[in-house]
Design an enzyme around this catalytic site. Structure first.
Site, PDB file in Angstrom:
ATOM      1  N   HIS A  48      38.551  -1.331  28.150  1.00 34.90           N
ATOM      2  CA  HIS A  48      38.925  -1.768  29.501  1.00 34.90           C
ATOM      3  C   HIS A  48      38.011  -2.916  29.900  1.00 34.90           C
ATOM      4  O   HIS A  48      37.206  -3.394  29.082  1.00 34.90           O
ATOM      5  CB  HIS A  48      38.830  -0.585  30.477  1.00 34.90           C
ATOM      6  CG  HIS A  48      37.520   0.166  30.386  1.00 34.90           C
ATOM      7  ND1 HIS A  48      36.309  -0.391  30.763  1.00 34.90           N
ATOM      8  CD2 HIS A  48      37.222   1.410  29.930  1.00 34.90           C
ATOM      9  CE1 HIS A  48      35.343   0.489  30.559  1.00 34.90           C
ATOM     10  NE2 HIS A  48      35.867   1.593  30.045  1.00 34.90           N
ATOM     11  N   HIS A  51      34.290  -2.828  28.980  1.00 40.32           N
ATOM     12  CA  HIS A  51      33.988  -3.219  27.597  1.00 40.32           C
ATOM     13  C   HIS A  51      34.103  -4.737  27.447  1.00 40.32           C
ATOM     14  O   HIS A  51      33.294  -5.370  26.762  1.00 40.32           O
ATOM     15  CB  HIS A  51      34.963  -2.548  26.627  1.00 40.32           C
ATOM     16  CG  HIS A  51      34.923  -1.054  26.650  1.00 40.32           C
ATOM     17  ND1 HIS A  51      35.954  -0.289  27.127  1.00 40.32           N
ATOM     18  CD2 HIS A  51      33.971  -0.181  26.246  1.00 40.32           C
ATOM     19  CE1 HIS A  51      35.657   0.996  27.014  1.00 40.32           C
ATOM     20  NE2 HIS A  51      34.454   1.099  26.479  1.00 40.32           N
TER      21      HIS A  51
END
Ligand code: ATP
Ligand code: PAF
Ligand code: BAL
Length: 395
Positions: A48, A51
């Site tokens: 997501h 990250h």
């Protein structure tokens, strides 16, 4: 080498070879090493924006000549019995795309057998005392599992830099400690928590939440922000008290202009903020605690695991007269989903003592002598001794 190229997207603002999906340690070793530095971003997949921020930070740091390797591996060793190992989301194709767009050169996604060819490893890394509190207390053995796989992935990817999120503050701390204590030749870099617009920390586990559960889960970040806002307000009151100490006349005039009731409340708040020992930690705990208590009555309810205000150096609870940087950390379950979040707070004694004359008739702490001002620094704590390592060195 097992690799499948993925087309770079137009927003990848650099000229780089096609990113590769690498499935084996041998393929990883065969990956040509660029001339610049190599960074690794370790993940469990279901990537997501949090990250992506890590990957972008890594790319920015290594530059176009450097190399960014993202690892995707759901590590069984760090899951306890009854935890969500089996249902943890696995979305490798999308992960490769997201990692690529954010600036990764390669995604290393090994199988469990590739990482643990002989089954569970007999020799493991122990996280020590810092790994037994908070997350470590709720998830026994979790940080030993994390450190064991992080050590392995560091050996396999051989990076100069390793990026981890501050959302997992305790994990970041034990990884830093492992790198320092065991002389891993890597620089560990922390990246600030990425949040949804409404404050919820991004997390792969957010996708487990139903609509109503997500609304309840907002209490985690709301509690942390309530503590931060309460402290900011308290500091403003202390600053006003300090400045009022000098031009008492001006302050009286200003309060009178506010009208009597307001003036009484104001004087009380300023006097309270300026009096007694610093009480920032208890104020922060109470503000966050109130939000979490309310959330326990929502439908569905929030089940608090812990709310802790800790010294980032050793993850022990800070005393009420603490000065310096602290982490306010929370963990809670909503439905079957366990979520964590944290925020950094700085405690300073800051203000000069509020002058007795100015405490007036409005209920200031009469007769109680205000503390001498203590110069606020970000690293000063009133703890008697700093935490010591086993060899006696101050860490
Ligand atoms: N919202 C976020 N902001 C910054 N870093 C994050 C965020 N979420 C995860 N990370 C970091 O990404 C790395 C990989 O974490 P991981 O794959 O476990 O994701 P996660 O969202 O934390 O998942 P989960 O909630 O299931 O643990 C870790 O260093 C973690 O701290
Ligand atoms: C660091 C890590 C990749 C180790 O499995 C994991 O704990 C995570 O994703 O935060
Ligand atoms: N994000 C930390 C990994 C875990 O919860 O297992």
């Amino acid at each position: 080498m097992t690799s499948s190229p993925v087309s770079p997207t137009p927003d990848a603002a650099r000229t780089a070879p096609e990113p590769q999906l690498v499935r084996t340690a041998a393929a990883l070793r065969a990956l040509p090493r660029r001339s610049g530095v190599r960074a690794v971003v370790m993940t469990m997949g279901a990537l997501h924006e949090g990250h992506a921020a890590l990957v972008r930070a890594a790319r920015e740091r290594v530059g176009p000549q450097g190399q960014v390797v993202v690892t995707v591996f759901v590590n069984p060793l760090q899951f306890g019995a009854g935890e969500d190992l089996d249902r943890y989301p696995r979305t490798l194709d999308e992960d490769v795309l997201l990692a690529t767009r954010a600036g990764a050169d390669a995604v290393f996604a090994p199988s469990v057998d590739e990482v643990y060819p002989g089954g569970e490893p007999q020799v493991r890394v122990s996280a020590g005392p810092m790994g037994t509190v908070l997350e470590g207390a709720s998830r026994p053995g979790h940080f030993d599992g994390v450190l064991t796989v992080v050590a392995k992935l560091l050996h396999l990817t051989a990076p100069d830099l390793a990026f981890f999120g501050e959302k997992d503050a305790q994990q970041l701390a034990v990884i830093r400690r492992m790198a320092a204590d065991l002389n891993f030749p890597v620089e560990v870099v922390g990246v600030p928590t990425v949040r949804e617009a409404d404050g919820l920390a991004r997390s792969s586990r957010n996708r487990y939440l139903s609509g109503p559960e997500r609304r309840t889960a907002l209490a985690l970040s709301a509690a942390l922000f309530a503590a931060r806002d309460r402290l900011t307000a308290e500091e403003a009151l202390r600053a006003r008290a300090a400045s009022a100490g000098h031009p008492v006349q001006d302050r009286s005039a200003a309060l009178a202009a506010l009208g009597e009731d307001r003036a009484a409340a104001d004087a009380h708040a300023v006097a309270y903020a300026a009096s007694g020992p610093p009480h920032g930690p208890s104020v922060a705990r109470a503000a966050a605690g109130a939000v979490l208590e309310d959330a326990a009555h929502l439908d569905p309810p929030l089940h608090l695991d812990y709310l802790a205000l800790i010294d980032p150096r050793d993850f022990t609870e800070v005393p009420d007269d603490y000065e310096g940087e602290a982490i306010l950390a929370v963990a809670a379950k909503v439905g079957t989903t366990r979520l964590i979040d944290n925020i950094r707070l700085v405690f300073t004694a800051g203000a000069a003592p509020y002058p007795a004359a100015a405490q007036g008739r409005h209920g200031g702490p009469q007769g109680k002598s205000a503390p001498a001002p203590v110069s606020g620094t970000t690293r000063k704590s009133r703890k008697s001794t700093p935490p010591q390592g086993p060899l006696g060195a101050n860490r």
